[in-house]
Design an enzyme around this catalytic site. Structure first.
Site, short mmCIF file in Angstrom:
data_model
loop_
_atom_site.label_atom_id
_atom_site.label_comp_id
_atom_site.label_asym_id
_atom_site.label_seq_id
_atom_site.Cartn_x
_atom_site.Cartn_y
_atom_site.Cartn_z
N ASP A 220 4.64 0.50 11.95
CA ASP A 220 3.32 -0.01 11.40
C ASP A 220 3.41 -1.33 11.97
OD1 ASP A 220 3.42 1.79 8.28
OD2 ASP A 220 2.97 2.42 10.25
N CYS B 137 -5.05 12.60 12.44
CA CYS B 137 -5.71 11.60 12.62
C CYS B 137 -5.44 10.85 13.71
CB CYS B 137 -5.29 10.59 11.24
SG CYS B 137 -3.61 9.65 11.63
N VAL C 41 8.76 9.98 5.76
CA VAL C 41 8.62 9.37 4.49
C VAL C 41 7.82 9.99 3.64
CG1 VAL C 41 7.56 7.19 3.48
CG2 VAL C 41 8.48 6.86 5.51
N ARG D 110 0.03 14.82 12.62
CA ARG D 110 0.66 14.59 11.34
C ARG D 110 0.83 15.79 10.66
NH1 ARG D 110 -1.31 9.14 10.11
NH2 ARG D 110 0.49 8.93 8.48
N ARG E 258 -8.44 -0.24 4.40
CA ARG E 258 -7.57 0.49 3.98
C ARG E 258 -6.26 -0.01 3.70
NH1 ARG E 258 -6.11 4.99 7.70
NH2 ARG E 258 -5.01 5.35 5.44
N LYS F 135 13.44 16.10 10.77
CA LYS F 135 13.00 14.89 11.06
C LYS F 135 13.02 13.80 9.80
CE LYS F 135 9.70 14.17 13.98
NZ LYS F 135 8.22 14.09 14.86
N LYS G 9 0.88 -1.17 0.14
CA LYS G 9 0.05 -0.06 0.14
C LYS G 9 0.96 1.14 0.04
CE LYS G 9 -2.00 1.45 4.16
NZ LYS G 9 -1.50 3.09 4.10
N ASN G 10 1.86 1.14 0.90
CA ASN G 10 2.64 2.53 1.04
C ASN G 10 3.67 2.73 -0.16
OD1 ASN G 10 1.07 3.06 3.16
ND2 ASN G 10 2.64 2.34 4.76
C1 EPZ Z 1 4.00 6.83 6.31
O1 EPZ Z 1 3.31 8.03 6.82
C2 EPZ Z 1 3.24 5.86 6.15
N1 EPZ Z 1 2.04 6.06 5.40
C3 EPZ Z 1 2.74 5.53 7.90
O2 EPZ Z 1 1.99 4.20 7.53
C4 EPZ Z 1 3.83 5.36 8.37
O3 EPZ Z 1 3.61 5.02 9.82
C5 EPZ Z 1 5.10 6.59 8.47
O4 EPZ Z 1 5.29 6.86 7.26
C6 EPZ Z 1 6.20 6.32 9.14
O5 EPZ Z 1 6.95 5.00 8.55
C7 EPZ Z 1 2.25 6.00 3.92
O6 EPZ Z 1 3.50 5.69 3.44
C8 EPZ Z 1 0.95 6.32 3.18
P1 EPZ Z 1 6.14 10.26 8.43
P2 EPZ Z 1 4.05 9.46 6.68
O7 EPZ Z 1 6.24 11.56 7.73
O8 EPZ Z 1 4.93 9.69 5.54
C9 EPZ Z 1 6.40 13.70 11.65
C10 EPZ Z 1 0.13 2.95 7.62
O9 EPZ Z 1 -0.22 2.25 8.79
N2 EPZ Z 1 6.48 14.83 10.43
O10 EPZ Z 1 7.40 9.50 8.14
O11 EPZ Z 1 2.63 10.47 7.07
C11 EPZ Z 1 5.12 12.77 11.62
O12 EPZ Z 1 4.32 13.54 12.59
C12 EPZ Z 1 0.66 4.50 7.92
O13 EPZ Z 1 0.12 2.67 6.50
C13 EPZ Z 1 6.40 16.07 10.89
O14 EPZ Z 1 6.49 16.44 12.27
O15 EPZ Z 1 4.70 9.62 7.97
C14 EPZ Z 1 5.72 11.66 12.51
O16 EPZ Z 1 5.61 12.02 13.98
C15 EPZ Z 1 0.42 5.02 9.19
N3 EPZ Z 1 6.50 17.08 10.04
C16 EPZ Z 1 7.02 11.54 11.94
O17 EPZ Z 1 7.46 12.97 11.18
C17 EPZ Z 1 6.10 16.63 8.42
O18 EPZ Z 1 6.14 17.76 7.74
C18 EPZ Z 1 7.09 10.37 10.68
O19 EPZ Z 1 6.07 10.66 10.01
C19 EPZ Z 1 6.02 15.46 8.30
C20 EPZ Z 1 6.20 14.39 9.12
#
Ligand code: EPZ
Length: 429
Positions: free
Chosen positions: A316, A126, A174, A131, A408, A171, A22-23
């Site tokens: 995850d 969410c 992804v 997020r 989902r 930080k 999915k991701n």
């Molecule tokens: C991706 O979400 C995945 N979703 C998530 O999977 C996964 O848990 C996450 O990466 C971490 O591996 C998809 O790929 C669609 P992040 P993403 O930006 O990209 C903070 C699932 O169950 N952050 O890596 O949204 C954020 O709040 C989902 O399939 C900021 O602060 O996650 C978090 O604490 C859940 N500012 C951390 O970084 C930003 O601008 C990591 O989030 C962006 C992120």
């Protein structure tokens, strides 16, 4: 709303085909906006999030075509979907669509890169966290975009197009890595992104973009260099197998006992989680076309984990691992470092008999506990599957409500589990 009814106690034996990730599918679909030519994605899973994103892309003017059934297609394999953004007719991604699937926000990168403007609804938080999207905004501004936040929308423009830049993510993110990577492919000149996410899905996106003519080096490491090109062309790309689905079913077998072959799984995508399962006493055997998971008789040992960006233990898989640790012979500590509110499954697991104490971002799971069936509520995608797993291992009947969360991200979950002997069915209401 549908529920899932599980009668626990059956071992899992047989074969589970692992679906496309999915991701990886979501950013790959969004990459179709970067070219006017056809992007063909193979092994696309049947998931609600994919359908939500299709609605966003078609709203921008992307044509998509799902190829028909092929001979000996058993419905378990992924689909081949053709995407073609001949022209982008609308650069707005509206709230009613983005709010359904937050990764839709990621269209902002390709829209800016190709159309030099975008109006994208902020995704909002969410269940698992606020997020924020601050790093998305900062990185795109580094490329020369002007972005205002007004009435819940990010309104962005880049006169004359984006310009390559150096940007360090404060930080590891992804999504922000995906978006900056896509935007940089069409930006003028060179871009160097540092402190990037190293997830396999970033590598899969980069490989697809390279097939489309992008000049990218370093994907999978924390420094990615991109040299912008005038335009990208079409390509055909197969979505990599879902490492989170793989880890989920491996932990399900560890909970129920049994012997299951995860067909198509790639161990290198989740080596840390597999190493933890071996420490817990689970049999993991890597084959060239999948992974064999066994647990016959031996007890489960407690193992402490901390979730981290790849290649660390994936957040995850945290809820699923917590479910497994409820039957471990001793106490284990689970520390969540990625999201601020990813322990909602704790109180639901407790309804099934688990004994878990929380101290800030660390959960201590006191095992072993005898799990017994109950009605529980799914709160988010990965938490919902941890409840199904606990139901599979528990005694009696477990009903998991609000399974739209499950739909989902897990393709054909009931079919895949019942094919291995689970007593599981969907109750439509
Ligand atoms: C991706 O979400 C995945 N979703 C998530 O999977 C996964 O848990 C996450 O990466 C971490 O591996 C998809 O790929 C669609 P992040 P993403 O930006 O990209 C903070 C699932 O169950 N952050 O890596 O949204 C954020 O709040 C989902 O399939 C900021 O602060 O996650 C978090 O604490 C859940 N500012 C951390 O970084 C930003 O601008 C990591 O989030 C962006 C992120």
């Amino acid at each position: 709303m549908d529920s899932i009814l599980v009668r626990g106690g059956n071992k899992l034996n047989g074969v589970i085909p692992i679906s496309g990730a999915k991701n990886a599918t979501l950013p790959l679909m969004i990459a179709s906006l970067l070219t006017s030519e056809e992007l063909i994605l193979e092994n696309v899973p049947h998931l609600a999030d994919v359908e939500s994103l299709v609605r966003i892309l078609t709203n921008h003017g992307v044509d998509y075509q799902v190829k028909g059934k092929r001979k000996n297609h058993n419905g378990q394999q992924g689909r081949n979907i053709h995407f073609k953004a001949s022209e982008i007719v609308d650069t707005t991604a509206p709230y009613d669509l983005v709010s359904k699937m937050r990764a839709s926000f990621w269209v902002i990168g390709p829209l800016l890169a190709r159309m030099h403007k975008a109006k994208v609804s902020l995704p909002g938080g969410c269940a698992i966290g606020t997020r924020p999207v601050d790093m998305f905004i900062e990185s795109l501004e580094a490329f020369g975009a002007k972005i205002n936040i007004e009435n819940g929308y990010a309104i962005a423009s880049a006169e004359g197009g984006l310009v390559g830049a150096e940007f360090n993510f404060s930080k590891v993110s992804v999504g922000a890595t995906h978006v900056a990577l896509m935007a940089a492919t069409l930006a003028k000149g060179k871009t160097v992104l540092s402190n990037c996410a190293r997830e396999p899905e970033v590598v899969d996106l980069a490989n697809c973009l390279i097939a489309m003519g992008a000049k990218i080096e370093g994907a999978g490491t924390s420094v990615i260099t991109i040299n912008g090109v005038e335009a990208l062309h079409g390509a055909r790309h197969r979505v990599l197998p879902d490492r989170i689905e793989t880890g989920t079913y491996a932990m399900a077998v560890a909970m129920t006992g049994g012997d299951v072959f995860l067909q198509g799984a790639q161990a290198s995508l989740l080596q840390n989680a597999l190493d933890v399962l071996v420490k817990a006493g689970v049999g993991i055997e890597e084959k060239n076309d999948g992974i064999r998971v066994t647990r016959n008789g031996a007890g489960i040992k407690p193992v402490d984990i901390t979730t981290e960006p790849f290649p660390g233990f994936p957040t995850d898989l945290q809820a699923q691992f917590m479910a497994l640790m409820t039957i471990a012979e001793g106490d284990s500590k689970i520390k969540e470092t990625i999201f601020e509110n990813r322990f909602m499954h704790v109180q639901e697991l407790a309804r099934l008999g688990a004994n878990i104490t929380l101290d800030g971002q660390t959960a201590t799971v006191h095992g072993p506990t005898r799990l017994t069936g109950a009605t529980v509520m799914a709160t988010d995608l990965r938490a919902s599957v941890s409840l199904v797993m606990a139901g599979l291992a528990g005694e009696g009947e477990t009903t998991v409500t609000r399974v739209y969360h499950l739909d989902r991200g897990f393709e054909h979950l009931e079919q895949k589990l019942s094919a291995c002997g689970a007593d599981i069915q969907r109750l439509s209401s």
